[in-house]
Design an enzyme around this catalytic site. Structure first.
Site, short mmCIF file in Angstrom:
data_model
loop_
_atom_site.label_atom_id
_atom_site.label_comp_id
_atom_site.label_asym_id
_atom_site.label_seq_id
_atom_site.Cartn_x
_atom_site.Cartn_y
_atom_site.Cartn_z
N GLU A 1 -11.24 1.32 -3.45
CA GLU A 1 -10.82 1.69 -2.17
C GLU A 1 -9.31 2.54 -2.66
OE1 GLU A 1 -9.25 -1.80 0.06
OE2 GLU A 1 -8.80 -2.85 -1.98
N ASP B 1 0.74 -1.14 0.00
CA ASP B 1 0.01 0.02 0.03
C ASP B 1 0.87 1.21 0.20
OD1 ASP B 1 -2.15 -1.79 0.22
OD2 ASP B 1 -2.00 -1.67 2.47
#
Length: 539
Positions: free
Chosen positions: A187, A14
């Site tokens: 997301e 991420d």
């Protein structure tokens, strides 16, 4: 110069990617591992230096009771107004209809800290990021969680204005600016203003083989005003199943001083057993989700595209204005525990290293035996990421157990349900012995049993070594640090992968670690002394 992917090997998921002046920074998720948020810096996008983690105190991060793969999800690092802004999420629930995620904000004028006391921002959803508009206004952009069973859990991307006068959100301004596409699971939003338009980068498809990143844009920040990039997605490996890199998607965009563009994304590298198809299963990513960097160009319609196609490249042209660095790309390391603080490669579970866990210095690491490695509370373990498919890790340990509930040694660990180790323990008939055991989805196996290796009474220290060779690994021991003995136990490294854990439950976001541990669930706090730890990558 060439960027070779992954630029951050091993569990570095991420990525939040920015440039400040001539220096690039990446912040990565750490989940249940402490300290929270992993930071690296670079001046050429090739060589990256690990920095101290910002969330290094329980005031900034308290993960007591967090489930595995909870904790820090998708931090966002930005720079504005002369300081670094860090948005981070602490997720308290991973399974079921709720996530119970709290978003926090901390700032610092120096990337090395100190960081301010955290401000609670909200709990609307995870993957929050802070957008600094060119008119001085700021907005929180985030995935929105919906627990209702008759709705999709990922309920679009919400934007909410942030008031810097008293550092709080203005919930009355909240609106959904993007719903994603039919791929769902939208997301990881990052918002940019480029050439007068707002560009929203979001991940979709889940952080597995179907993962992708899509780009949308709008001339305003009004509700549902963003249109999706045609002929997308922006990046994915869903349709490149034979490529070395897989799972690319969630990430962030940064420009160079001379105006080139690069995108940092999570990625994985699957391995297959010789008896398996390379397509089904796709493979086992023992190093977890890593970080890649791809070069970006803009098409004649003003949309960003990945150089070489949306599957990306293994080798990427470095920036023309990069400041060349000569540091090593080898992650080998050695620790004699001589320093007054732990090396920043070490991690603990959920809480920082404390006197309850042990002590270090003067060439000794002492670990006080606490709960078993199957516990999520009071675990005495220090561990480091696997960062290569082939490496050796070695330690030297002294331990004098007086019952079989006392154990200390060298561990390979994914989470409390998936790990193995070679360790010293006590046998009622033999006295002090060496055993090897594995916990596979909480199915525990002792491999040596009656053939456990008796430690001679004259031996004070034991040396342990683990040899990782792609999808196989083994353990060795020595009584003098010179002559080594192999064991008949060959273990499957796939058990320490996200992909394996995903088969049985939803927490699957980290990667394999190697380290040292001490257990005394009898409650007598028997202490193990470790003299050294060595991690050596093999080419």
């Amino acid at each position: 110069m060439k960027i070779k992917n992954p630029v951050l090997p091993g569990f570095n998921a991420d990525p939040s990617f920015i440039r400040v002046g001539d220096t690039y920074y990446i912040a990565n998720s750490t989940f249940e591992w402490f300290p929270g948020v992993r930071l690296h810096e670079s001046k050429d996008l090739i060589h990256w230096t690990l920095l101290p983690s910002p969330l290094s105190t329980t005031k900034l991060l308290n993960m007591v009771g967090n489930p595995s793969s909870g904790g820090i999800w998708a931090p966002d690092l930005s720079y504005a107004d002369g300081k670094f802004w860090l948005i981070y999420t602490d997720v308290k629930v991973t399974e079921g209809p709720f996530k119970d995620a709290t978003n926090y904000l901390t700032t610092s004028t120096d990337i090395h800290g100190p960081w301010t006391d955290p401000i609670v921002v909200n709990g609307v959803g995870f993957d929050a990021s802070l957008f600094h508009d060119d008119d001085g206004r700021k907005y929180l952009v985030q995935q929105t969680w919906d627990h209702r069973e008759y709705h999709h859990e990922f309920n679009g991307i919400t934007l909410t204005e942030f008031d810097t006068s008293d550092m709080h959100l203005k919930p009355e301004t909240a609106r959904t600016i993007y719903d994603g596409t039919d791929v769902k699971l939208v997301e990881g939003p990052h918002l940019y203003k480029i050439n007068g338009q707002y560009y929203l980068f979001t991940a979709q498809g889940g952080t597995v083989w179907t993962h992708e990143e899509v780009v949308s844009r709008s001339k305003s920040l009004e509700a549902h005003s963003f249109e999706t990039e045609p002929n997308g997605p922006f990046i994915t490996n869903f349709d490149t199943p034979d490529f070395y890199i897989q799972k690319q998607g969630h990430g962030a965009l940064a420009s160079t001083p001379s105006g080139e563009w690069y995108y940092a994304s999570l990625m994985s590298r699957p391995l297959n057993h010789p008896t398996e198809s390379s397509h089904d299963p796709m493979g086992w990513c023992t190093l977890g989700r890593e970080t890649s960097i791809q070069k970006v160009y803009w098409d004649d319609q003003g949309w960003p595209r990945i150089v070489g196609g949306h599957g990306g490249q293994i080798e990427v042209e470095a920036p023309k204005d990069a400041i060349q660095t000569t540091s090593s790309l080898d992650h080998s390391r050695h620790d004699e525990f001589d320093e007054k603080s732990l090396n920043i490669d070490w991690n603990t579970l959920r809480v920082p290293f404390s006197h309850k866990m042990g002590s270090f210095g003067d060439g000794k690491l002492k670990l006080i035996g606490q709960r078993s490695l199957a516990s999520t509370f009071d675990v005495s373990m220090l561990a480091q990421r696997w960062q290569s498919f082939n490496f050796d890790a070695e330690t030297k340990v002294q331990f004098n157990p007086f019952n079989y509930q006392q154990m200390a040694g060298l561990v390979n660990f994914y989470n409390e349900k998936h790990w193995s180790w070679i360790y010293i323990t006590h046998d009622e008939n033999k006295g002090k012995v060496i055993e090897i055991a594995q916990n596979d989805n909480n199915n525990y196996t002792s491999y040596l049993k009656d053939n456990s290796i008796k430690i001679p009474d004259t031996v004070n220290y034991i040396w342990f070594r683990t040899k990782i060779r792609k999808l196989e690994y083994s353990y060795e021991y020595s009584f003098d640090g010179i002559t080594w003995f192999s064991t008949p136990v060959i273990l499957d490294a796939a058990i320490l992968s996200d992909d394996y854990v995903l088969q049985t439950y939803g927490g699957f976001f980290t990667g394999a670690f190697v380290g040292v541990a001490a257990v005394d669930y009898s409650g007598y706090k028997q202490t193990a002394t470790f003299d050294s730890f060595d991690y050596k990558e093999l080419k």
